[in-house]
Write a protein that holds these residues in place. Structure first.
Motif, PDB file in Angstrom:
ATOM      1  N   ARG A   1       0.868  -1.186   0.000  1.00 29.48           N
ATOM      2  CA  ARG A   1       0.000   0.000   0.000  1.00 29.48           C
ATOM      3  C   ARG A   1       0.901   1.232   0.000  1.00 29.48           C
ATOM      4  NH1 ARG A   1      -3.952  -1.110   3.571  1.00 29.48           N
ATOM      5  NH2 ARG A   1      -5.585  -1.190   1.974  1.00 29.48           N
TER       6      ARG A   1
ATOM      7  N   ARG B   1       0.521   4.442   0.487  1.00 34.94           N
ATOM      8  CA  ARG B   1       0.404   5.462   1.547  1.00 34.94           C
ATOM      9  C   ARG B   1       1.145   5.069   2.819  1.00 34.94           C
ATOM     10  NH1 ARG B   1      -3.513   5.782   5.578  1.00 34.94           N
ATOM     11  NH2 ARG B   1      -4.769   4.221   4.494  1.00 34.94           N
TER      12      ARG B   1
ATOM     13  N   ALA C   1      -2.168  -5.141   3.008  1.00 36.57           N
ATOM     14  CA  ALA C   1      -2.252  -4.067   2.013  1.00 36.57           C
ATOM     15  C   ALA C   1      -3.455  -4.224   1.089  1.00 36.57           C
ATOM     16  CB  ALA C   1      -0.966  -4.031   1.188  1.00 36.57           C
TER      17      ALA C   1
END
Lengths: 112, 433
Positions: A101, A103, A111
């Motif tokens: 992921r 971010r 994720a």
């Protein structure tokens, strides 16, 4: 983890998306695609001249799932996309090594 | 001279309006053609049409109006080039017999000269170089359009032989059609034609353009009376009903031949009808106009297949729609001409006039066709020798828009939008500094 890819008729996108959301899938990537299978293309006529159009418009949906859900997600997509007519498309899955992921940097099933 | 005693206000107001209507036809034509080409060439197609508005307007005001509509010289071949040079002749320009200032007639006629040149571009879509095309339009307007306009409308030799062409069947459509075929023969076929499919990239544009053409054409035909009167009324209603009948005729052919009536066929049929009724609109009755339109719709729809047999890549069917449509319309006067509609006209074969007018019309068709084809071919050959009329293979394959104009018509993709940022920023920096 699995990457499930579905090629469907464009007008079935809303049905498939709604069915996946109802099943609990939280994200997907949708792209416009062109292609053909056994149905081949279709014929168009412009001022009397016939054109064989080989590539027909399709929608491609990519969904990442964990291994346990993969078969159910495939079934959900097939059920929602089916019209029973030639050209309904295909669904396949492939194993996935890594998912991150962006971010948070979370990896793997966390994720998804 | 006191202009107020010579100007007919009603006629003048109508001609001001009609000029604006006809001017809109060329942007309409640009979209009619632009929708039929592939997406990589649509801007080049639009530009070829719009640049005619640029070049021809300037040429016309400088001297082409005088060459076309000045007093007869050289035995009916051209008009006196000195008479209206620069449209600056004081009292001479006040008024015609209809009480319309000559400046307005000149402006009205600009729009005809523009669209005739623009019509040619459909025959040679997807392969013309830009600068040589400008040279072509300049030479063609001077050597072909202006003389032929004089022959038919300026009191030249065809007018003296009573050849009738109310709004441009010979001057505009046969003229543009024959020029298109000549230019195609010089340029050659597009790479891949006819095996590679070259579908219209935007059929809605084609219908939008056809609609604008029909709208503007009411000014083209009814305006050609140069007065707001009974004859203009016939021209108006005939332009509506012949066009409608031609659309129906083309669609019937498609339904029988191809299985489906198509939207492109509807657009093509209505344009064929507009073309055919153009010379005849003020000489035939409304029922006669329906016959003219239906004949044009059917014959033009059948004529589109000829280019495949002849292996001539008339890309957007300028031959089938404009040349055939123009011939149908010009000859129709010889059959259906009715002097009860317009006392300036002659009776055709079906109205007791015998073969006389039909023979005159055939002479008009043949003269314009032959002169135009030969001179256009020579002009195009000369320009091709000196400058090269056709783009290179690479440019043709990649597309004209990006190579000739440094633009692309459509930007639907997010990556393309974002990728332009650095160049734009650099250009802005220069401007700000």
């Amino acid at each position: 983890m699995k990457l499930i890819t579905a090629i469907i008729k464009p007008f079935k996108l809303d049905d498939v998306k709604a069915a996946l959301e109802a099943f609990g899938v939280t994200g997907m990537t949708v792209s416009e695609a062109s292609g053909y299978g056994r149905q081949r293309g279709h014929t168009e006529v412009y001022r009397g001249a016939e054109y064989e159009v080989d590539l027909v418009p399709k929608i491609r949906i990519d969904v990442l799932t964990d291994d346990a859900d993969a078969e159910d997600v495939i079934d959900v997509i097939v059920k929602a996309a089916q019209t029973g007519k030639i050209g309904d498309g295909k669904v396949w899955s492939v194993p996935v090594d890594t998912v991150v992921r962006v971010r948070t940097g979370e990896r793997g099933v966390a994720a998804l | 001279m006191d202009p107020t005693t010579h100007v007919n206000w009603g006629n003048t107001a109508w001609m001001l309006t009609a000029t604006a209507l006809v001017l809109l036809m060329t942007p309409g034509l640009a979209f009619f053609y632009g929708g039929m080409v592939r997406a990589k060439n649509v801007l080049a197609m639009l530009m070829q049409n719009f640049i005619c508005m640029g070049i021809v307007s300037v040429l016309w005001v400088i001297d082409l109006f005088s060459i076309a509509f000045g007093p007869d010289t050289l035995g009916g071949f051209i008009g006196d080039a000195a008479r209206y040079f620069g449209l600056h002749h004081g009292a001479d320009l006040w008024s015609t017999g209809n009480g319309v200032p000559t400046t307005i007639i000149a402006a009205f006629q600009i729009t005809f000269a523009i669209i005739t040149a623009a019509l040619i571009t459909g025959a040679v879509a997807d392969r013309l170089k830009f600068a040589p095309f400008i040279v072509f339009v300049t030479a063609w307007s001077i050597l072909v359009y202006a003389p032929i306009a004089h022959w038919v409308w300026g009191g030249g030799w065809l007018a003296q032989h009573s050849v009738e062409d109310f709004a441009g069947g010979t001057v505009v459509h046969i003229n543009a059609g024959a020029a298109g075929v000549a230019l195609t023969l010089v340029l050659g076929r597009r790479i891949g034609w006819p095996n590679e499919r070259m579908r219209p990239h935007n059929v809605p544009f084609v219908l939008l353009g056809a609609g604008l053409l029909w709208f503007g054409w009411l000014g083209f035909n009814a305006g050609s009376e140069l007065a707001a009167d009974q004859v203009a009324g016939y021209a108006l209603v005939n332009t509506i009903v012949a066009t409608a009948a031609a659309m129906l005729g083309w669609l019937v052919v498609e339904r029988i031949r191809d299985g489906h009536p198509t939207t492109l066929g509807a657009a093509s049929g209505l344009v064929a009808g507009l073309v055919a009724i153009t010379p005849a609109c003020a000489f035939v009755s409304p029922l006669g106009a329906i016959v003219v339109g239906a004949a044009a719709g059917v014959l033009c729809a059948l004529a589109v297949s000829l280019k495949f047999k002849a292996r001539i890549d008339d890309s957007l069917d300028v031959f089938a729609v404009h040349l055939i449509g123009g011939v149908v319309g010009a000859l129709s006067i010889g059959f259906l001409g009715d002097s009860a509609i317009n006392s300036a006209g002659h009776d055709g074969l079906f109205y007791g006039g015998g073969f006389l007018q039909l023979g005159r019309q055939a002479m008009g068709v043949f003269s314009v066709l032959a002169y135009d084809f030969v001179v256009t071919f020579l002009i195009a050959k000369a320009i091709d020798k000196v400058m090269g009329l056709r783009v290179s293979r690479d440019v043709e394959l990649e597309g004209l828009d990006i190579n000739l104009h440094a633009e692309s018509a459509y930007d639907f993709g997010a990556p393309a939008t974002h990728a332009t940022t650095p160049v734009v920023a650099a250009a802005r920096t220069k401007v700000d500094a």
